[in-house]
Design a protein around this motif. Structure first.
Motif, PDB file in Angstrom:
ATOM      1  N   LEU A  19       0.830  -1.202   0.000  1.00  0.00           N
ATOM      2  CA  LEU A  19       0.000   0.000   0.000  1.00  0.00           C
ATOM      3  C   LEU A  19       0.866   1.255   0.000  1.00  0.00           C
ATOM      4  O   LEU A  19       0.613   2.187  -0.754  1.00  0.00           O
ATOM      5  CB  LEU A  19      -0.951  -0.003   1.197  1.00  0.00           C
ATOM      6  CG  LEU A  19      -1.874   1.211   1.318  1.00  0.00           C
ATOM      7  CD1 LEU A  19      -2.770   1.325   0.086  1.00  0.00           C
ATOM      8  CD2 LEU A  19      -2.708   1.109   2.586  1.00  0.00           C
ATOM      9  N   LYS A  20       1.896   1.287   0.839  1.00  0.00           N
ATOM     10  CA  LYS A  20       2.793   2.442   0.883  1.00  0.00           C
ATOM     11  C   LYS A  20       3.432   2.692  -0.480  1.00  0.00           C
ATOM     12  O   LYS A  20       3.500   3.828  -0.940  1.00  0.00           O
ATOM     13  CB  LYS A  20       3.888   2.245   1.939  1.00  0.00           C
ATOM     14  CG  LYS A  20       3.419   2.463   3.336  1.00  0.00           C
ATOM     15  CD  LYS A  20       4.491   2.399   4.420  1.00  0.00           C
ATOM     16  CE  LYS A  20       5.832   1.907   4.025  1.00  0.00           C
ATOM     17  NZ  LYS A  20       6.747   1.699   5.156  1.00  0.00           N
ATOM     18  N   ALA A  21       3.889   1.637  -1.140  1.00  0.00           N
ATOM     19  CA  ALA A  21       4.519   1.769  -2.456  1.00  0.00           C
ATOM     20  C   ALA A  21       3.526   2.306  -3.485  1.00  0.00           C
ATOM     21  O   ALA A  21       3.861   3.199  -4.275  1.00  0.00           O
ATOM     22  CB  ALA A  21       5.090   0.427  -2.902  1.00  0.00           C
ATOM     23  N   ALA A  22       2.316   1.778  -3.481  1.00  0.00           N
ATOM     24  CA  ALA A  22       1.298   2.219  -4.446  1.00  0.00           C
ATOM     25  C   ALA A  22       0.898   3.679  -4.199  1.00  0.00           C
ATOM     26  O   ALA A  22       0.712   4.443  -5.157  1.00  0.00           O
ATOM     27  CB  ALA A  22       0.076   1.308  -4.368  1.00  0.00           C
ATOM     28  N   LEU A  23       0.774   4.074  -2.943  1.00  0.00           N
ATOM     29  CA  LEU A  23       0.422   5.455  -2.630  1.00  0.00           C
ATOM     30  C   LEU A  23       1.540   6.405  -3.028  1.00  0.00           C
ATOM     31  O   LEU A  23       1.301   7.503  -3.527  1.00  0.00           O
ATOM     32  CB  LEU A  23       0.096   5.608  -1.147  1.00  0.00           C
ATOM     33  CG  LEU A  23      -1.197   4.939  -0.672  1.00  0.00           C
ATOM     34  CD1 LEU A  23      -1.309   5.006   0.845  1.00  0.00           C
ATOM     35  CD2 LEU A  23      -2.413   5.568  -1.336  1.00  0.00           C
ATOM     36  N   ASN A  24       2.774   5.976  -2.834  1.00  0.00           N
ATOM     37  CA  ASN A  24       3.926   6.794  -3.219  1.00  0.00           C
ATOM     38  C   ASN A  24       3.926   7.044  -4.725  1.00  0.00           C
ATOM     39  O   ASN A  24       4.263   8.133  -5.179  1.00  0.00           O
ATOM     40  CB  ASN A  24       5.215   6.107  -2.770  1.00  0.00           C
ATOM     41  CG  ASN A  24       6.352   7.081  -2.679  1.00  0.00           C
ATOM     42  OD1 ASN A  24       6.883   7.497  -3.694  1.00  0.00           O
ATOM     43  ND2 ASN A  24       6.717   7.449  -1.458  1.00  0.00           N
ATOM     44  N   VAL A  76      -6.884   8.007  -4.436  1.00  0.00           N
ATOM     45  CA  VAL A  76      -6.324   7.331  -3.263  1.00  0.00           C
ATOM     46  C   VAL A  76      -7.175   6.112  -2.914  1.00  0.00           C
ATOM     47  O   VAL A  76      -6.651   5.023  -2.676  1.00  0.00           O
ATOM     48  CB  VAL A  76      -6.229   8.291  -2.057  1.00  0.00           C
ATOM     49  CG1 VAL A  76      -5.779   7.550  -0.806  1.00  0.00           C
ATOM     50  CG2 VAL A  76      -5.298   9.447  -2.360  1.00  0.00           C
ATOM     51  N   VAL A  77      -8.486   6.286  -2.902  1.00  0.00           N
ATOM     52  CA  VAL A  77      -9.401   5.193  -2.554  1.00  0.00           C
ATOM     53  C   VAL A  77      -9.293   4.066  -3.574  1.00  0.00           C
ATOM     54  O   VAL A  77      -9.236   2.892  -3.212  1.00  0.00           O
ATOM     55  CB  VAL A  77     -10.849   5.715  -2.441  1.00  0.00           C
ATOM     56  CG1 VAL A  77     -11.832   4.568  -2.332  1.00  0.00           C
ATOM     57  CG2 VAL A  77     -10.979   6.649  -1.249  1.00  0.00           C
ATOM     58  N   GLU A  78      -9.237   4.409  -4.852  1.00  0.00           N
ATOM     59  CA  GLU A  78      -9.149   3.386  -5.900  1.00  0.00           C
ATOM     60  C   GLU A  78      -7.858   2.576  -5.774  1.00  0.00           C
ATOM     61  O   GLU A  78      -7.867   1.348  -5.852  1.00  0.00           O
ATOM     62  CB  GLU A  78      -9.244   4.032  -7.289  1.00  0.00           C
ATOM     63  CG  GLU A  78      -9.469   3.046  -8.392  1.00  0.00           C
ATOM     64  CD  GLU A  78     -10.703   2.178  -8.192  1.00  0.00           C
ATOM     65  OE1 GLU A  78     -10.616   0.964  -8.459  1.00  0.00           O
ATOM     66  OE2 GLU A  78     -11.756   2.687  -7.769  1.00  0.00           O
ATOM     67  N   VAL A  79      -6.742   3.261  -5.556  1.00  0.00           N
ATOM     68  CA  VAL A  79      -5.454   2.569  -5.389  1.00  0.00           C
ATOM     69  C   VAL A  79      -5.493   1.665  -4.162  1.00  0.00           C
ATOM     70  O   VAL A  79      -5.056   0.513  -4.222  1.00  0.00           O
ATOM     71  CB  VAL A  79      -4.295   3.591  -5.290  1.00  0.00           C
ATOM     72  CG1 VAL A  79      -3.024   2.952  -4.773  1.00  0.00           C
ATOM     73  CG2 VAL A  79      -4.056   4.234  -6.643  1.00  0.00           C
ATOM     74  N   ALA A  80      -6.027   2.168  -3.053  1.00  0.00           N
ATOM     75  CA  ALA A  80      -6.101   1.367  -1.827  1.00  0.00           C
ATOM     76  C   ALA A  80      -6.954   0.121  -2.048  1.00  0.00           C
ATOM     77  O   ALA A  80      -6.578  -0.979  -1.635  1.00  0.00           O
ATOM     78  CB  ALA A  80      -6.656   2.205  -0.676  1.00  0.00           C
ATOM     79  N   LYS A  81      -8.096   0.282  -2.697  1.00  0.00           N
ATOM     80  CA  LYS A  81      -8.970  -0.874  -2.944  1.00  0.00           C
ATOM     81  C   LYS A  81      -8.282  -1.907  -3.828  1.00  0.00           C
ATOM     82  O   LYS A  81      -8.385  -3.107  -3.580  1.00  0.00           O
ATOM     83  CB  LYS A  81     -10.290  -0.416  -3.570  1.00  0.00           C
ATOM     84  CG  LYS A  81     -11.178   0.297  -2.582  1.00  0.00           C
ATOM     85  CD  LYS A  81     -12.570   0.676  -3.047  1.00  0.00           C
ATOM     86  CE  LYS A  81     -12.855   0.764  -4.493  1.00  0.00           C
ATOM     87  NZ  LYS A  81     -14.186   1.319  -4.810  1.00  0.00           N
ATOM     88  N   GLU A  82      -7.560  -1.448  -4.854  1.00  0.00           N
ATOM     89  CA  GLU A  82      -6.852  -2.377  -5.746  1.00  0.00           C
ATOM     90  C   GLU A  82      -5.803  -3.182  -4.988  1.00  0.00           C
ATOM     91  O   GLU A  82      -5.664  -4.385  -5.179  1.00  0.00           O
ATOM     92  CB  GLU A  82      -6.178  -1.617  -6.884  1.00  0.00           C
ATOM     93  CG  GLU A  82      -7.121  -1.130  -7.950  1.00  0.00           C
ATOM     94  CD  GLU A  82      -6.421  -0.272  -8.997  1.00  0.00           C
ATOM     95  OE1 GLU A  82      -5.167  -0.344  -9.102  1.00  0.00           O
ATOM     96  OE2 GLU A  82      -7.113   0.474  -9.707  1.00  0.00           O
ATOM     97  N   LYS A  93     -11.146  -1.385   6.003  1.00  0.00           N
ATOM     98  CA  LYS A  93     -12.104  -0.306   5.812  1.00  0.00           C
ATOM     99  C   LYS A  93     -11.338   0.961   5.437  1.00  0.00           C
ATOM    100  O   LYS A  93     -10.183   1.143   5.810  1.00  0.00           O
ATOM    101  CB  LYS A  93     -12.880  -0.021   7.098  1.00  0.00           C
ATOM    102  CG  LYS A  93     -13.733  -1.151   7.611  1.00  0.00           C
ATOM    103  CD  LYS A  93     -15.151  -1.018   7.141  1.00  0.00           C
ATOM    104  CE  LYS A  93     -16.132  -1.951   7.789  1.00  0.00           C
ATOM    105  NZ  LYS A  93     -15.852  -3.326   7.815  1.00  0.00           N
ATOM    106  N   ILE A  94     -12.047   1.851   4.721  1.00  0.00           N
ATOM    107  CA  ILE A  94     -11.505   3.169   4.389  1.00  0.00           C
ATOM    108  C   ILE A  94     -12.512   4.196   4.898  1.00  0.00           C
ATOM    109  O   ILE A  94     -13.699   4.119   4.583  1.00  0.00           O
ATOM    110  CB  ILE A  94     -11.307   3.324   2.870  1.00  0.00           C
ATOM    111  CG1 ILE A  94     -10.324   2.269   2.351  1.00  0.00           C
ATOM    112  CG2 ILE A  94     -10.811   4.738   2.537  1.00  0.00           C
ATOM    113  CD1 ILE A  94     -10.228   2.206   0.838  1.00  0.00           C
ATOM    114  N   PHE A  95     -12.038   5.142   5.702  1.00  0.00           N
ATOM    115  CA  PHE A  95     -12.881   6.207   6.241  1.00  0.00           C
ATOM    116  C   PHE A  95     -12.404   7.535   5.661  1.00  0.00           C
ATOM    117  O   PHE A  95     -11.198   7.785   5.593  1.00  0.00           O
ATOM    118  CB  PHE A  95     -12.784   6.260   7.773  1.00  0.00           C
ATOM    119  CG  PHE A  95     -13.239   4.992   8.443  1.00  0.00           C
ATOM    120  CD1 PHE A  95     -14.567   4.810   8.769  1.00  0.00           C
ATOM    121  CD2 PHE A  95     -12.330   3.988   8.750  1.00  0.00           C
ATOM    122  CE1 PHE A  95     -14.986   3.630   9.396  1.00  0.00           C
ATOM    123  CE2 PHE A  95     -12.745   2.810   9.365  1.00  0.00           C
ATOM    124  CZ  PHE A  95     -14.066   2.636   9.684  1.00  0.00           C
TER     125      PHE A  95
END
Length: 115
Positions: A19-24, A76-82, A93-95
């Motif tokens: 997740l950290k890598a994808a968000l970066n 951000v939400v789309e990347v996290a879900k993927e 969960k994502i808030f």
């Protein structure tokens, strides 16, 4: 003032590095990470210690807190879900929360400049 949004992501500890890598990759460079305990649909699990059965009601989870204004929340939400979706109970969960203001303590800057 530009719109500032806080995103809390709670998920399995094993998914944090991905997740950290994808968000970066999408421009998220600042985040707050913490180890947390929680329960949801999983309802915990049964473990055995020295032959004795016991219930673990709160499972280890990881929480990432992100504040965004330039990177779209939807991205951000789309990347996290993927990255996080396995299809199993416990994916997380994502808030999403609106942020009224941000103040950088060192300089006194406020709003987007403080990020």
């Amino acid at each position: 003032m530009d719109k500032i949004t806080k995103i809390d992501i709670i998920t399995r500890p094993s998914k944090i590095e991905a997740l950290k890598a994808a968000l970066n990759e999408i421009g998220i460079t600042g985040m707050t990470f913490s180890h947390v305990l929680g329960c949801g649909l999983q309802k915990g699990k049964t473990e055995y210690y020295r032959g004795t059965e016991y219930e673990i009601d709160l499972l280890p989870k990881s929480r990432i807190e992100i504040v965004v204004c330039e990177v779209p929340v939807e991205k951000v939400v789309e990347v996290a879900k993927e990255v996080l979706r396995t299809g199993e109970i416990g994916d997380g969960k994502i808030f999403i929360y609106p942020v009224e203001n941000v103040i950088k303590v060192r300089t006194g800057e406020e709003g987007v400049k403080a990020l």
